[in-house]
Design an enzyme around this catalytic site. Structure first.
Site, PDB file in Angstrom:
ATOM      1  N   TYR A  24      39.444  24.154  23.818  1.00 18.56           N
ATOM      2  CA  TYR A  24      40.402  23.459  24.678  1.00 18.56           C
ATOM      3  C   TYR A  24      41.288  24.428  25.468  1.00 18.56           C
ATOM      4  CZ  TYR A  24      38.910  20.109  21.169  1.00 18.56           C
ATOM      5  OH  TYR A  24      38.142  19.359  20.313  1.00 18.56           O
ATOM      6  N   TYR A 152      39.824   9.679  17.835  1.00 19.01           N
ATOM      7  CA  TYR A 152      39.115  10.911  18.177  1.00 19.01           C
ATOM      8  C   TYR A 152      37.842  10.968  17.350  1.00 19.01           C
ATOM      9  CZ  TYR A 152      37.628  15.661  18.746  1.00 19.01           C
ATOM     10  OH  TYR A 152      36.847  16.759  19.008  1.00 19.01           O
ATOM     11  N   ASP A 257      34.731   6.809  10.610  1.00 15.50           N
ATOM     12  CA  ASP A 257      34.692   8.240  10.834  1.00 15.50           C
ATOM     13  C   ASP A 257      35.691   8.886   9.867  1.00 15.50           C
ATOM     14  OD1 ASP A 257      35.069  10.826  11.673  1.00 15.50           O
ATOM     15  OD2 ASP A 257      35.090  10.362  13.810  1.00 15.50           O
ATOM     16  N   LYS A 286      33.949  18.290   8.525  1.00 13.66           N
ATOM     17  CA  LYS A 286      35.099  19.157   8.273  1.00 13.66           C
ATOM     18  C   LYS A 286      35.157  19.754   6.865  1.00 13.66           C
ATOM     19  CE  LYS A 286      38.035  18.420  12.138  1.00 13.66           C
ATOM     20  NZ  LYS A 286      37.854  17.251  12.999  1.00 13.66           N
TER      21      LYS A 286
END
Ligand SMILES: *Cc1c(COP(=O)(O)O)cnc(C)c1O
Length: 438
Positions: A24, A152, A257, A286
């Site tokens: 980003y 997200y 998610d 993750k």
């Protein structure tokens, strides 16, 4: 004359700045970056010898701390035996034992495991599964999804299409993105018991949307309880239950998610347990490997997997699918979770974060402080100045990486009370020094 360590790193950082994209970022902009040479426990060591208490757990993933002996031993043994082999037509012990352990930890009927190589890809696979499920049921018109704003789900196009339209930059790529359906972000906070009227009001947009379009939709996808990178918001389990129930009434599949929330982060092994719900498909990532390597998984039920398979093969197969080295680390990480020690760690961290961040509530620039499990969030009234604040945190001896208005931490579970106190005190001091952002 041999160059000094400082000179070597000066040159390397110049190269990095000129040639390497970081997450980003744009070239020539943004805050300085810091070279890390080692990490152990909850501390990062910078090239100049300074150590930082890590508040980020490398974006939710390093739950047991860095350089953990059990993870290292598992990976070293696997490295000598078989670091990688293709998964097409072949299988191996780490994948089998990892899948067996995952199925054991997940609630029934989640038992069919697809290994992906990143969270975003596991979301792509979940979307593909949902569409193909409806093909298997001869309802090919069920192709679109519905989701909640401020979500997200990753950076690839399929995942992006279900991210919040604003923070996900849909405007920049709209020719390329599937137009899914969005309902407002959850408004009922985790710690605020709603009454029936509030619940119905909050779920009304979803009800209305599904009454009109439900028979054309494949699935509801959302992050249960905690919305991560879309705003670090914690919402009430009763609202999750209500959304889940409404989706079910219209036969939509429900995809959770849990890439950020999975493996204990919210105080439950999976966030779905706060609401006592089980989705049709869950995405994990993750923390799956304990933060050593990238690995993710999409897990569904036998019924859904069989319906998908009636249509034909699930056409997905990453080159590094079920990488044995990553699977071996994940298995070691899950074994550590199975000891149950994480529950005490989480309770201690939750109390420590609450205690340490509470003083921030009275700072002028702070809008809200919220803590759930091992997640602590200080929401400021205005976006923080990243150039200033990043350097200030490093100078204070902590690694905290804010975005927008959010200064947040999700430390490794093994962080002790003294380090939590130091981490949160640094946040207080830095925010106090920066003052209310103009
Ligand atoms: C990080 C994240 C993803 C994307 O995972 P990557 O491994 O970065 O592709 C998807 N969903 C949620 C909830 C996440 O936090």
């Amino acid at each position: 004359m041999t160059p000094s360590n400082a000179q070597i790193w000066h040159e390397r950082l110049a190269f990095d700045r000129d040639h390497i994209w970081h997450p980003y970022t744009a070239f020539g902009q943004g805050p300085p970056i810091f070279p890390v040479v080692a990490a152990d426990g909850v501390r990062l060591t910078l090239a100049d010898g300074r150590t930082l208490i890590d508040g980020m757990a490398s974006w939710w993933s390093v739950i047991h701390g860095y350089n953990h002996p059990a993870l290292k031993a598992a990976m070293q043994a696997q490295l000598d035996r078989l670091p990688h082999v293709m998964f097409g037509g072949l299988t191996h012990e780490p994948a089998i034992e990892l899948a067996r352990t995952l199925v054991g930890l997940l609630p029934d009927p989640l038992e069919r495991v697809f290994f992906a190589d990143s969270g975003s890809v596991s979301v792509e696979v979940a979307v593909k599964m949902a569409i193909q499920y409806w093909l298997g049921r001869d309802q090919p018109h069920r192709q679109k999804l519905v989701t909640i704003r401020r979500g997200y789900h990753g950076d690839t196009f399929g995942a992006m299409a279900v991210c919040d339209p604003e923070t996900g930059m849909h405007g920049w790529f709209n020719q390329h993105l599937t137009a899914h359906h969005f309902v407002p972000a959850p408004t009922i906070p985790f710690h605020h018991q709603p009454d029936e009227r509030q619940l119905e009001q909050a779920v009304a947009p979803l009800r209305e949307l599904l009454a009109e379009h439900g028979h054309h939709l494949a699935a509801l996808i959302l992050e249960p309880i905690v919305q991560g990178a879309g705003g670090m918001r914690f919402y009430h389990p009763a609202l999750l239950q209500r959304m889940h129930q409404v989706a079910r009434e219209h036969e939509l599949l429900v995809i959770y998610d849990e890439i950020a929330t999975g493996f204990g982060r919210t105080g439950k092994l999976f966030a779905m347990e706060h609401a006592g719900l089980v989705p049709d498909i869950v995405c994990l990532g993750k923390a799956l490997t304990g933060g050593t390597m990238t690995l993710a998984a999409t897990v569904t039920s036998a019924h859904i997997a069989d319906t998908i398979s009636q249509k034909g093969p699930l056409m997905h197969g990453p080159t590094f699918m079920a990488n044995p080295l990553a699977c071996s680390s994940a298995l070691a990480s899950l074994r550590l979770l199975q000891t149950g020690a994480w529950q005490k760690q989480l309770a201690r961290l939750e109390a420590g974060l609450e205690r340490g961040l509470a003083p921030c509530r009275k700072l002028a620039g702070v809008a809200e402080v919220r803590v759930l499990g091992a997640i602590g969030v200080v929401e400021c009234v205005a976006p923080v100045d990243m150039n200033r604040i990043q350097a200030a945190f490093v100078a204070a001896g902590v690694w905290v990486r804010p975005f927008g208005k959010l200064v947040y931490v999700m430390p490794p579970y093994v962080m002790d009370d003294a380090d939590v106190a130091q981490l949160t005190a640094a946040i207080y001091t830095v925010l106090e020094d920066q003052g209310p952002t103009p």
